[in-house]
Design an enzyme around this catalytic site. Structure first.
Site, PDB file in Angstrom:
ATOM      1  N   LYS A  19       0.839  -1.213   0.000  1.00  0.00           N
ATOM      2  CA  LYS A  19       0.000   0.000   0.000  1.00  0.00           C
ATOM      3  C   LYS A  19       0.872   1.262   0.000  1.00  0.00           C
ATOM      4  O   LYS A  19       0.639   2.186  -0.765  1.00  0.00           O
ATOM      5  CB  LYS A  19      -0.942   0.029   1.220  1.00  0.00           C
ATOM      6  CG  LYS A  19      -1.926  -1.134   1.267  1.00  0.00           C
ATOM      7  CD  LYS A  19      -2.877  -1.027   2.438  1.00  0.00           C
ATOM      8  CE  LYS A  19      -2.213  -1.167   3.796  1.00  0.00           C
ATOM      9  NZ  LYS A  19      -1.586  -2.477   4.063  1.00  0.00           N
ATOM     10  N   ARG A  93     -10.430   0.380   8.043  1.00  0.00           N
ATOM     11  CA  ARG A  93      -9.966  -0.989   8.206  1.00  0.00           C
ATOM     12  C   ARG A  93     -11.003  -1.867   8.888  1.00  0.00           C
ATOM     13  O   ARG A  93     -10.737  -3.037   9.146  1.00  0.00           O
ATOM     14  CB  ARG A  93      -8.740  -0.938   9.108  1.00  0.00           C
ATOM     15  CG  ARG A  93      -7.499  -1.564   8.566  1.00  0.00           C
ATOM     16  CD  ARG A  93      -6.472  -1.166   9.584  1.00  0.00           C
ATOM     17  NE  ARG A  93      -5.256  -1.866   9.501  1.00  0.00           N
ATOM     18  CZ  ARG A  93      -4.159  -1.365   8.935  1.00  0.00           C
ATOM     19  NH1 ARG A  93      -4.188  -0.222   8.315  1.00  0.00           N
ATOM     20  NH2 ARG A  93      -3.053  -2.040   9.009  1.00  0.00           N
ATOM     21  N   ARG A 127      12.028  -4.994   5.521  1.00  0.00           N
ATOM     22  CA  ARG A 127      11.576  -3.619   5.269  1.00  0.00           C
ATOM     23  C   ARG A 127      12.341  -2.622   6.150  1.00  0.00           C
ATOM     24  O   ARG A 127      12.581  -2.856   7.328  1.00  0.00           O
ATOM     25  CB  ARG A 127      10.083  -3.491   5.569  1.00  0.00           C
ATOM     26  CG  ARG A 127       9.649  -2.037   5.613  1.00  0.00           C
ATOM     27  CD  ARG A 127       8.176  -1.834   5.526  1.00  0.00           C
ATOM     28  NE  ARG A 127       7.421  -2.480   6.568  1.00  0.00           N
ATOM     29  CZ  ARG A 127       6.087  -2.494   6.589  1.00  0.00           C
ATOM     30  NH1 ARG A 127       5.403  -1.929   5.608  1.00  0.00           N
ATOM     31  NH2 ARG A 127       5.457  -3.084   7.571  1.00  0.00           N
ATOM     32  N   ARG A 160      10.362  -1.383  11.757  1.00  0.00           N
ATOM     33  CA  ARG A 160       9.165  -1.249  12.584  1.00  0.00           C
ATOM     34  C   ARG A 160       9.123  -2.328  13.655  1.00  0.00           C
ATOM     35  O   ARG A 160       9.451  -3.482  13.401  1.00  0.00           O
ATOM     36  CB  ARG A 160       7.915  -1.334  11.689  1.00  0.00           C
ATOM     37  CG  ARG A 160       7.610  -0.014  11.043  1.00  0.00           C
ATOM     38  CD  ARG A 160       6.533  -0.067  10.004  1.00  0.00           C
ATOM     39  NE  ARG A 160       5.334  -0.813  10.348  1.00  0.00           N
ATOM     40  CZ  ARG A 160       4.243  -0.833   9.577  1.00  0.00           C
ATOM     41  NH1 ARG A 160       4.211  -0.120   8.459  1.00  0.00           N
ATOM     42  NH2 ARG A 160       3.196  -1.548   9.919  1.00  0.00           N
ATOM     43  N   ARG A 171      -1.149  -9.562  12.708  1.00  0.00           N
ATOM     44  CA  ARG A 171      -1.702  -8.511  11.836  1.00  0.00           C
ATOM     45  C   ARG A 171      -2.479  -9.125  10.675  1.00  0.00           C
ATOM     46  O   ARG A 171      -3.516  -8.610  10.267  1.00  0.00           O
ATOM     47  CB  ARG A 171      -0.559  -7.622  11.313  1.00  0.00           C
ATOM     48  CG  ARG A 171      -0.009  -6.699  12.391  1.00  0.00           C
ATOM     49  CD  ARG A 171       1.366  -6.153  12.042  1.00  0.00           C
ATOM     50  NE  ARG A 171       1.417  -5.392  10.820  1.00  0.00           N
ATOM     51  CZ  ARG A 171       2.539  -5.153  10.142  1.00  0.00           C
ATOM     52  NH1 ARG A 171       3.713  -5.630  10.578  1.00  0.00           N
ATOM     53  NH2 ARG A 171       2.512  -4.442   9.052  1.00  0.00           N
TER      54      ARG A 171
HETATM   55  P1  G5P Z   1      -0.063   0.231   8.824  1.00  0.00           P
HETATM   56  O1  G5P Z   1       1.124   1.077   8.962  1.00  0.00           O
HETATM   57  O2  G5P Z   1      -1.200   0.675   7.999  1.00  0.00           O
HETATM   58  P2  G5P Z   1      -0.165  -2.342   7.513  1.00  0.00           P
HETATM   59  O3  G5P Z   1       0.028  -3.511   8.395  1.00  0.00           O
HETATM   60  O4  G5P Z   1      -1.523  -2.175   6.938  1.00  0.00           O
HETATM   61  O5  G5P Z   1       0.460  -1.187   8.366  1.00  0.00           O
HETATM   62  P3  G5P Z   1       2.122  -2.052   6.044  1.00  0.00           P
HETATM   63  O6  G5P Z   1       2.889  -3.025   6.900  1.00  0.00           O
HETATM   64  O7  G5P Z   1       2.412  -0.593   6.169  1.00  0.00           O
HETATM   65  O8  G5P Z   1       0.617  -2.315   6.203  1.00  0.00           O
HETATM   66  P4  G5P Z   1       2.056  -1.839   3.170  1.00  0.00           P
HETATM   67  O9  G5P Z   1       2.039  -0.361   3.291  1.00  0.00           O
HETATM   68  O10 G5P Z   1       0.895  -2.520   2.533  1.00  0.00           O
HETATM   69  O11 G5P Z   1       2.364  -2.545   4.534  1.00  0.00           O
HETATM   70  O12 G5P Z   1       3.337  -2.311   2.359  1.00  0.00           O
HETATM   71  P5  G5P Z   1       4.711  -1.517   1.958  1.00  0.00           P
HETATM   72  O13 G5P Z   1       5.322  -0.900   3.150  1.00  0.00           O
HETATM   73  O14 G5P Z   1       4.472  -0.690   0.737  1.00  0.00           O
HETATM   74  O15 G5P Z   1       5.569  -2.788   1.493  1.00  0.00           O
HETATM   75  C1  G5P Z   1       6.021  -3.720   2.443  1.00  0.00           C
HETATM   76  C2  G5P Z   1       7.496  -4.061   2.138  1.00  0.00           C
HETATM   77  O16 G5P Z   1       7.541  -4.789   0.915  1.00  0.00           O
HETATM   78  C3  G5P Z   1       8.394  -2.832   1.935  1.00  0.00           C
HETATM   79  O17 G5P Z   1       9.692  -3.111   2.443  1.00  0.00           O
HETATM   80  C4  G5P Z   1       8.461  -2.675   0.400  1.00  0.00           C
HETATM   81  O18 G5P Z   1       9.654  -2.040  -0.046  1.00  0.00           O
HETATM   82  C5  G5P Z   1       8.415  -4.154  -0.025  1.00  0.00           C
HETATM   83  N1  G5P Z   1       7.839  -4.400  -1.340  1.00  0.00           N
HETATM   84  C6  G5P Z   1       6.833  -3.761  -1.987  1.00  0.00           C
HETATM   85  N2  G5P Z   1       6.593  -4.353  -3.175  1.00  0.00           N
HETATM   86  C7  G5P Z   1       7.459  -5.390  -3.292  1.00  0.00           C
HETATM   87  C8  G5P Z   1       7.702  -6.383  -4.283  1.00  0.00           C
HETATM   88  O19 G5P Z   1       7.071  -6.429  -5.356  1.00  0.00           O
HETATM   89  N3  G5P Z   1       8.662  -7.308  -4.010  1.00  0.00           N
HETATM   90  C9  G5P Z   1       9.397  -7.285  -2.830  1.00  0.00           C
HETATM   91  N4  G5P Z   1      10.341  -8.212  -2.649  1.00  0.00           N
HETATM   92  N5  G5P Z   1       9.206  -6.363  -1.878  1.00  0.00           N
HETATM   93  C10 G5P Z   1       8.252  -5.433  -2.094  1.00  0.00           C
HETATM   94  O20 G5P Z   1      -0.663  -0.108  10.286  1.00  0.00           O
HETATM   95  C11 G5P Z   1       0.183  -0.492  11.336  1.00  0.00           C
HETATM   96  C12 G5P Z   1      -0.635  -0.696  12.583  1.00  0.00           C
HETATM   97  O21 G5P Z   1      -1.277   0.537  12.947  1.00  0.00           O
HETATM   98  C13 G5P Z   1      -2.586   0.299  13.452  1.00  0.00           C
HETATM   99  C14 G5P Z   1      -2.726  -1.222  13.561  1.00  0.00           C
HETATM  100  O22 G5P Z   1      -2.255  -1.605  14.820  1.00  0.00           O
HETATM  101  C15 G5P Z   1      -1.778  -1.705  12.455  1.00  0.00           C
HETATM  102  O23 G5P Z   1      -1.332  -3.038  12.654  1.00  0.00           O
HETATM  103  N6  G5P Z   1      -3.562   0.866  12.521  1.00  0.00           N
HETATM  104  C16 G5P Z   1      -4.892   0.825  12.673  1.00  0.00           C
HETATM  105  N7  G5P Z   1      -5.680   0.270  13.633  1.00  0.00           N
HETATM  106  C17 G5P Z   1      -7.015   0.386  13.477  1.00  0.00           C
HETATM  107  N8  G5P Z   1      -7.589   1.001  12.417  1.00  0.00           N
HETATM  108  C18 G5P Z   1      -6.840   1.577  11.433  1.00  0.00           C
HETATM  109  N9  G5P Z   1      -7.431   2.184  10.378  1.00  0.00           N
HETATM  110  C19 G5P Z   1      -5.434   1.491  11.542  1.00  0.00           C
HETATM  111  N10 G5P Z   1      -4.409   1.922  10.759  1.00  0.00           N
HETATM  112  C20 G5P Z   1      -3.282   1.535  11.364  1.00  0.00           C
HETATM  113 MG    MG Z   2       2.118   1.010   4.919  1.00  0.00          MG
END
Ligand code: G5P
Ligand code: MG
Length: 226
Positions: A19, A93, A127, A160, A171
């Protein structure tokens, strides 16, 4: 490309589905304002605000923070963006959060990243993050130019606290139980667009083409004005 019509979009997908990465590309190509609930919570934790301190243990344990807390936080930020195009990342979410958003703003499109859980688990342990901007790196996929440092500011990168294997599993469970019903909510409203795959670089051209098409259709609707 400058967007001359306001577009209100949400990006969804499991933790680690890309995302943040895809949002960075959308912002660069289409100039939307990006608002990430996770980034907002982490900046509160870093600044040791009362809310950040209260929410830290929830986040570190891989649980969602309470609906009323996050809805209030995000909707307060959004009031400053009333007349701009925006992209929400990580919010809503839960169905409760989606309803809270609907009460104040209508959503034009929801981009859903459908990436297998197995792919995600491998990504998250490698990451790295620039906390102040939310820029994400990955030592296999998009490493920083200098190891451990942000490309733009040169500031140190961090990992993180919730990217440990156990917390990632929790998660993913929270996503299945609480967030997947939101996909159904938006599907029934006819705004959900799903993109499946295991590599962001392969998914991205489809998202870009979809947004270009969506924007040109919307421009036609308003009489073809730029
Ligand atoms: P966050 O911060 O919203 P998540 O768990 O939804 O966290 P996250 O972990 O931020 O999602 P993302 O943004 O979907 O993941 O993914 P990203 O960071 O872009 O990519 C992940 C990794 O993969 C990176 O290192 C990237 O470089 C790599 N990557 C990307 N594409 C590729 C690929 O093609 N190949 C490879 N090899 N690598 C790749 O929420 C965190 C916490 O906050 C709270 C909750 O506790 C949650 O767990 N929270 C909420 N709680 C309630 N309601 C809400 N609305 C909430 N929002 C946050
Ligand atoms: Mg994110």
């Amino acid at each position: 490309m400058a967007i001359r019509r306001i577009i209100r979009a949400v990006i969804m997908g499991p933790p680690g589905s890309g995302k943040g990465t895809v949002s960075g590309r959308i912002v660069k190509s289409f100039e939307l304002t990006h608002l990430s609930s996770g980034d907002l919570l982490r900046s509160n934790i870093k600044a040791k605000t009362e809310l950040g301190l209260l929410m830290k243990s929830c986040i570190d344990q891989g649980q969602l923070v309470p609906d009323d807390v996050i809805s209030r936080l995000i909707l307060a930020e959004m009031r400053y963006m009333n007349n701009s195009s925006w992209l929400l990342d990580g919010f809503p979410r839960t169905v409760n959060q989606a309803e809270a958003l609907d009460n104040e703003f209508s959503v034009d499109t929801v981009i859903n990243l459908d990436v297998p859980f197995q792919t995600i688990k491998q990504r998250l342990t490698s990451r790295w993050l620039h906390l102040a901007s939310g820029r994400v790196y990955n030592i296999d996929f998009n490493p920083p130019k200098i190891a451990g440092l942000d490309d733009i500011t040169g500031e140190p990168l961090t990992q993180r606290d919730d990217d440990t294997p156990d917390t990632v599993n929790r998660r993913l469970k929270a996503y299945e139980n609480q967030t997947q019903p939101v996909l159904e909510y938006y599907r029934s409203k006819g705004v959900l667009e799903t993109f499946s795959g295991t590599e962001t670089n392969k998914i991205w051209p489809h998202i870009q083409a979809f947004l270009l098409k969506k924007l040109s259709t919307e421009k036609e609707k308003v009489g073809g004005k730029a």
